[in-house]
Scaffold this active site. Structure first.
Site, PDB file in Angstrom:
ATOM      1  N   LYS A 106       0.818  -1.209   0.000  1.00 45.46           N
ATOM      2  CA  LYS A 106       0.000   0.000   0.000  1.00 45.46           C
ATOM      3  C   LYS A 106       0.858   1.268   0.000  1.00 45.46           C
ATOM      4  CE  LYS A 106      -2.790   0.254   3.475  1.00 45.46           C
ATOM      5  NZ  LYS A 106      -2.095   1.201   4.412  1.00 45.46           N
ATOM      6  N   THR A 146       4.009   1.510  -0.827  1.00 49.99           N
ATOM      7  CA  THR A 146       4.756   1.506  -2.091  1.00 49.99           C
ATOM      8  C   THR A 146       3.902   2.054  -3.229  1.00 49.99           C
ATOM      9  OG1 THR A 146       6.045  -0.406  -1.345  1.00 49.99           O
ATOM     10  CG2 THR A 146       6.003   0.029  -3.719  1.00 49.99           C
ATOM     11  N   ARG A 167       1.993   8.715   6.925  1.00 53.08           N
ATOM     12  CA  ARG A 167       2.227   8.728   8.367  1.00 53.08           C
ATOM     13  C   ARG A 167       3.712   8.518   8.648  1.00 53.08           C
ATOM     14  NH1 ARG A 167      -1.107   3.975  10.594  1.00 53.08           N
ATOM     15  NH2 ARG A 167      -0.616   3.127   8.558  1.00 53.08           N
ATOM     16  N   LYS A 201       7.391  -5.641  11.166  1.00 51.97           N
ATOM     17  CA  LYS A 201       7.245  -5.038   9.841  1.00 51.97           C
ATOM     18  C   LYS A 201       8.556  -4.520   9.250  1.00 51.97           C
ATOM     19  CE  LYS A 201       3.846  -2.374   8.831  1.00 51.97           C
ATOM     20  NZ  LYS A 201       2.911  -1.226   8.841  1.00 51.97           N
ATOM     21  N   ALA A 230      -3.522   2.272  13.081  1.00 50.72           N
ATOM     22  CA  ALA A 230      -4.784   2.159  12.345  1.00 50.72           C
ATOM     23  C   ALA A 230      -5.736   1.147  12.962  1.00 50.72           C
ATOM     24  CB  ALA A 230      -4.509   1.776  10.896  1.00 50.72           C
ATOM     25  N   PHE A 237      -3.817  -0.067   7.022  1.00 55.04           N
ATOM     26  CA  PHE A 237      -4.393  -1.396   6.872  1.00 55.04           C
ATOM     27  C   PHE A 237      -5.480  -1.421   5.785  1.00 55.04           C
ATOM     28  CE2 PHE A 237      -2.910  -1.750  11.450  1.00 55.04           C
ATOM     29  CZ  PHE A 237      -1.748  -2.410  11.110  1.00 55.04           C
ATOM     30  N   PHE A 272       3.555  -9.227  -8.785  1.00 50.61           N
ATOM     31  CA  PHE A 272       4.689 -10.001  -8.296  1.00 50.61           C
ATOM     32  C   PHE A 272       5.187 -10.911  -9.419  1.00 50.61           C
ATOM     33  CE2 PHE A 272       3.045  -8.495  -4.362  1.00 50.61           C
ATOM     34  CZ  PHE A 272       4.035  -8.638  -3.389  1.00 50.61           C
ATOM     35  N   TRP A 277       6.983  -0.925  -7.691  1.00 50.22           N
ATOM     36  CA  TRP A 277       8.062  -1.455  -6.852  1.00 50.22           C
ATOM     37  C   TRP A 277       9.310  -1.703  -7.705  1.00 50.22           C
ATOM     38  CZ3 TRP A 277      10.500  -6.364  -6.884  1.00 50.22           C
ATOM     39  CH2 TRP A 277      11.341  -6.609  -5.789  1.00 50.22           C
TER      40      TRP A 277
END
Length: 561
Positions: A75, A77, A98, A109, A277, A305, A385, A413
């Site tokens: 998200k 990214t 944020r 994470k 969140a 999220f 991906f 990405w």
């Protein structure tokens, strides 16, 4: 798409950053509006809001997602890549995010500054102490706790019931040992013994206030209203009653200013505030968003999220308080994540599985429904991906088309802005056909507490209803008695499921939401509704990310990603 992309930190460390004054000049800010924090970071003066007030706002674009999985969605990214892609196609864009919390950074994470060739930099600074905003929140929170306990020790003129102290200390770290503590031990000279608890700093009400305040005066008014305890008569005692407001505001005088940095492609990025969140409202600050809207044609922002948590709170809390009307929303998903929601284990996600993909698609379908309930047009960004097959990608595109929503492949990405131009063009198309005129809230704050919670549970989560524990029932009665019931509700729920059970993936049915406790954040202006097993102080995993981090004698950082 090549699978040999360097590690995020390697890409970030090789970035060609511009001096932050040049980034500011690109969006019309002269140096008089900046407080410099070295070469590549600056605070933006809130004078921008007054001096640029007659300038029309740009388009506000929300980036949200399906419920997160270990498979990865991307998200942040996508947020960063989309802002760069908008600039690439000729639009003046700013990304707003944020600030990362140190707890998750050293826990599970790792860093939170995007990934691959769609990152904000300087990545190490942003993920570590940055400009000290979260430290300021921590210190202000704990100053208030110290003033409260000192008041008890010095005679308790306000008649505070030590059993009814609700203000907790905080620390910006995942530390389960601090969830339940006893303070004031050691005799009369060391205070009044009582049970206490630590929250993670980003769960502090002061963080929520910092992110909702519009200026210093609004900040002070909100700080004054914070309820810290109840007296022996059951009446609330506030930070204002403790005469703490001025000192708290002093500690936050710089923290309220948004932070300006840049992306790998030198797109301006404003990063400010960081409420969790799943236990807070999960959005960057109102002032950051409003400043960005005055300086850009497109502002790409993010809510934490999945759409069931972040987007719901972004719309019902942040947009309500700030008067914002988003032009469009992007829901980020990946084939891998959807297959995980369809029951495929992480180790098997590289294998084509159309049956699981179709089952897991239910989660994306529900999140699309959730966004459209607010009258906001939506596009799905399919974060590609290397293991995705053409049949899998085509299935997602076709199933989205059946819902009259466009699914666009995103390769930001691996390719940076070049991999997001199709997504950017679709966002522009949606935004220019929608000026926020159809935007609406899910509920009216004046509805009863139960009705607001029920509406979110049924319409956003897809629950059959809500069960309230006896503690929650008592909380509701108290807030109704005190006249604190006409506020938005901030749902504290697991991020992994539409339900309050993290094991129920996909689009579960036949479940109810259990509300175990309700807390009031009178300064922030909302009620926090705790469901399931959500905790306000996370713990570290068996192998914390911190154990893989290091710095060499030249100052190069390793393992922060």
């Amino acid at each position: 798409m090549s699978g040999k992309i360097p590690a995020d930190i390697e890409i970030a460390q090789s970035a060609s950053m511009k001096p932050i004054q040049e980034i500011a000049e690109d969006i019309g800010l002269s140096e008089e509006y900046l407080d410099l924090y070295g070469k590549y970071k600056a605070k933006i003066s809130l004078d921008v809001l007054e001096d640029f007030k007659d300038k029309p706002d740009g388009h506000l674009i929300l980036v949200t997602a399906i419920n997160p999985t270990p498979a990865g969605e991307g998200k942040t990214t996508t947020n960063v890549g989309l802002s760069m892609a908008l600039n690439r196609i000729g639009k003046k864009a700013i990304t707003t995010l944020r600030e990362p919390s140190l707890g998750p950074c050293f826990g599970v994470k790792g860093g939170a500054a995007g990934g691959g060739y769609s990152q904000v930099v300087p990545m190490e600074d942003i993920n570590l102490h940055f400009t000290g905003d979260i430290h300021a929140v921590t210190t202000a929170n704990n100053l208030l706790a110290a003033l409260l306990d000192n008041h008890l020790h010095q005679g308790n003129a306000l008649g505070i019931d030590p059993r009814m102290v609700v203000w907790k200390r905080c620390l910006d770290m995942n530390d389960r040992a601090l969830r339940n503590v006893v303070i004031g031990l050691g005799g009369k000279a060391n205070g009044v013994p009582r049970e206490d608890r630590f929250d993670i700093s980003v769960a502090s009400e002061i963080m929520a206030i910092l992110c909702l305040a519009t200026d210093i005066e609004d900040l002070k008014e909100r700080l004054t209203r914070m309820i810290v305890a109840y007296n022996y008569e059951g009446k609330p005692v506030t930070a204002g009653d403790l005469e703490a407001t001025g000192a708290l505001a002093l500690l936050l005088k710089d923290a309220i200013k948004p932070n300006l940095v840049q992306t790998l492609e030198n797109t301006p990025a404003i990063i400010h505030g960081g409420p969790f969140a799943n236990i807070a409202h999960g959005c960057n600050s109102v002032v950051a968003t409003k400043v960005a809207l005055k300086l850009a044609d497109y502002v790409v922002t993010e809510a934490g999220f999945g759409a069931d948590l972040g987007a719901e709170k972004f719309f019902n809390i942040k947009c309500r308080f700030a008067g914002l009307k988003p032009s469009a929303a992007v829901i980020v998903a990946s084939v891998r994540a959807l297959k995980n929601h369809g029951g495929v284990k992480k180790k098997d996600l590289a294998v084509e599985n159309l049956e699981a993909l179709e089952k897991g698609f239910g989660n994306l379908e529900k999140q699309i429904e959730n966004i459209t309930k607010f009258g906001v047009p939506v596009v799905v960004a399919v974060n590609r991906f290397p293991t995705d097959t053409e049949r899998e990608l085509r299935m997602v595109e076709e199933k989205c088309s059946d819902l009259e929503v466009k699914a666009v492949l995103s390769e930001v990405w691996a390719k940076g802005s070049e991999g997001g131009t199709d997504l950017a063009r679709e966002v522009v198309r949606l935004a220019e056909n929608n000026e926020g005129s159809r935007f609406k809230f899910l509920y009216d704050p004046g509805e009863s507490i139960r009705d607001k919670i029920e509406k979110i549970a049924r319409e956003i989560y897809g629950a059959d209803g809500v069960e309230f524990t006896s503690k929650a029932e008592k909380d509701i009665k108290l807030y109704e008695k005190l006249g604190l019931d006409s506020m938005p509700v901030c749902m504290a729920k697991t991020q992994y499921s539409l339900s309050d059970n993290p094991k129920l993936l996909g689009r579960p049915t036949g479940f109810k939401i259990t509300v175990r406790e309700i807390r009031v954040s009178a300064g922030a202006g909302f009620l926090v509704v705790l469901t399931g097993d959500v905790m306000t102080m996370p713990g570290l995993p068996k192998i914390p990310a911190a154990t893989r981090m290091n710095i060499d004698k030249k100052g190069s950082i390793e393992g922060l990603f």
